[in-house]
Design a protein around this motif. Structure first.
Motif, mmCIF file in Angstrom:
data_model
loop_
_atom_site.group_PDB
_atom_site.id
_atom_site.type_symbol
_atom_site.label_atom_id
_atom_site.label_comp_id
_atom_site.label_asym_id
_atom_site.label_seq_id
_atom_site.Cartn_x
_atom_site.Cartn_y
_atom_site.Cartn_z
ATOM 1 N N VAL A 69 0.878 -1.171 0.000
ATOM 2 C CA VAL A 69 0.000 0.000 0.000
ATOM 3 C C VAL A 69 0.914 1.220 0.000
ATOM 4 C CG1 VAL A 69 -0.317 0.047 2.531
ATOM 5 C CG2 VAL A 69 -1.941 1.228 1.063
ATOM 6 N N ARG A 70 0.707 2.074 -1.004
ATOM 7 C CA ARG A 70 1.416 3.365 -1.068
ATOM 8 C C ARG A 70 0.580 4.371 -0.322
ATOM 9 N NH1 ARG A 70 3.034 5.236 -6.983
ATOM 10 N NH2 ARG A 70 4.160 6.861 -5.883
ATOM 11 N N VAL A 71 1.175 5.026 0.655
ATOM 12 C CA VAL A 71 0.492 6.001 1.501
ATOM 13 C C VAL A 71 1.059 7.378 1.186
ATOM 14 C CG1 VAL A 71 0.108 6.748 3.882
ATOM 15 C CG2 VAL A 71 0.177 4.300 3.334
ATOM 16 N N TYR A 72 0.146 8.347 0.992
ATOM 17 C CA TYR A 72 0.572 9.706 0.680
ATOM 18 C C TYR A 72 -0.316 10.685 1.435
ATOM 19 C CZ TYR A 72 1.817 13.796 -2.179
ATOM 20 O OH TYR A 72 2.239 15.029 -2.615
ATOM 21 N N GLY A 77 3.648 15.649 5.036
ATOM 22 C CA GLY A 77 4.903 15.131 4.508
ATOM 23 C C GLY A 77 5.092 13.630 4.617
ATOM 24 N N ILE A 78 4.002 12.872 4.640
ATOM 25 C CA ILE A 78 4.126 11.414 4.715
ATOM 26 C C ILE A 78 4.016 10.829 3.317
ATOM 27 C CG2 ILE A 78 3.040 9.277 5.516
ATOM 28 C CD1 ILE A 78 2.172 10.812 8.024
ATOM 29 N N ALA A 79 5.011 10.065 2.927
ATOM 30 C CA ALA A 79 5.019 9.290 1.698
ATOM 31 C C ALA A 79 5.691 7.970 2.060
ATOM 32 C CB ALA A 79 5.763 10.005 0.584
ATOM 33 N N HIS A 80 4.907 6.907 2.166
ATOM 34 C CA HIS A 80 5.420 5.660 2.719
ATOM 35 C C HIS A 80 4.859 4.478 1.943
ATOM 36 C CE1 HIS A 80 5.353 2.375 5.815
ATOM 37 N NE2 HIS A 80 6.613 2.770 5.893
ATOM 38 N N ASN A 81 5.660 3.442 1.804
ATOM 39 C CA ASN A 81 5.214 2.189 1.193
ATOM 40 C C ASN A 81 5.235 1.099 2.256
ATOM 41 O OD1 ASN A 81 5.119 3.417 -1.367
ATOM 42 N ND2 ASN A 81 7.276 2.987 -1.698
ATOM 43 N N LEU A 82 4.089 0.454 2.473
ATOM 44 C CA LEU A 82 3.992 -0.645 3.431
ATOM 45 C C LEU A 82 3.933 -1.948 2.647
ATOM 46 C CD1 LEU A 82 3.571 -1.935 6.229
ATOM 47 C CD2 LEU A 82 1.112 -1.458 5.952
ATOM 48 N N PHE A 83 4.979 -2.752 2.756
ATOM 49 C CA PHE A 83 5.071 -4.024 2.050
ATOM 50 C C PHE A 83 4.493 -5.153 2.906
ATOM 51 C CE2 PHE A 83 7.991 -1.506 -0.284
ATOM 52 C CZ PHE A 83 8.141 -2.091 -1.533
ATOM 53 N N VAL A 106 -6.177 11.777 3.299
ATOM 54 C CA VAL A 106 -5.089 10.822 3.057
ATOM 55 C C VAL A 106 -5.349 10.121 1.729
ATOM 56 C CG1 VAL A 106 -4.698 10.495 5.529
ATOM 57 C CG2 VAL A 106 -6.219 8.933 4.310
ATOM 58 N N TYR A 107 -4.281 9.744 1.052
ATOM 59 C CA TYR A 107 -4.379 9.074 -0.244
ATOM 60 C C TYR A 107 -3.618 7.763 -0.191
ATOM 61 C CZ TYR A 107 -5.648 13.814 -1.591
ATOM 62 O OH TYR A 107 -6.257 15.040 -1.663
ATOM 63 N N TYR A 108 -4.070 6.760 -0.978
ATOM 64 C CA TYR A 108 -3.386 5.476 -0.991
ATOM 65 C C TYR A 108 -3.691 4.714 -2.276
ATOM 66 C CZ TYR A 108 -7.990 4.083 0.724
ATOM 67 O OH TYR A 108 -9.340 3.919 0.877
#
Length: 132
Positions: A69-72, A77-83, A106-108
């Protein structure tokens, strides 16, 4: 007449208290869950729950790739990938708790990738959204 005056005062105070209670409850629950992003072609499903600001990702395909899940959240300032490298039928989550202020959009996206080198292979088009 005195009874009506007191009763009117009590009823007015009770009405004001009730209005304040409802206003507080609706302000506290301003967030909204995002919809599930299901991509059977890629084998990933992602969703957002506003209580605790939790992003989920589920692997739905035994293809050797990790669901991601790509989190933006641009405003903080959060840009994170949860594998999720655990395989088909498993899910992982990440809670951001108080890192995302209430009312923030929030976007994903649901993606697949390689957990070893943290590479994204492909994602669903566009971004799903929720409100923290």
């Amino acid at each position: 007449m005195r009874f009506r005056t007191r009763f009117g005062y009590v009823a007015g105070a009770l009405a004001a208290s009730t209005a304040l209670l409802f206003a507080t409850a609706s302000a506290a629950s301003a967030g909204s869950d995002g919809g599930s992003v299901v991509d059977p072609t890629r084998g990933a499903t992602a969703w957002f729950k506003h209580y605790g600001d939790v992003f989920w990702v589920e692997d739905t395909k035994a293809d050797g790739h990790s669901a991601v899940v790509r989190v933006y959240v641009p405003s903080v300032g959060i840009a994170h990938n949860l594998f999720n490298p655990d395989g088909k039928g498993t899910a992982r989550y990440k809670s951001y708790g108080t890192a995302i202020p209430e009312g923030t959009t929030v976007y994903y996206q649901a993606c697949i990738g390689e957990n070893g080198n943290k590479t994204i292979i492909s994602c669903t088009p566009g971004w799903a959204k929720g409100v923290a």
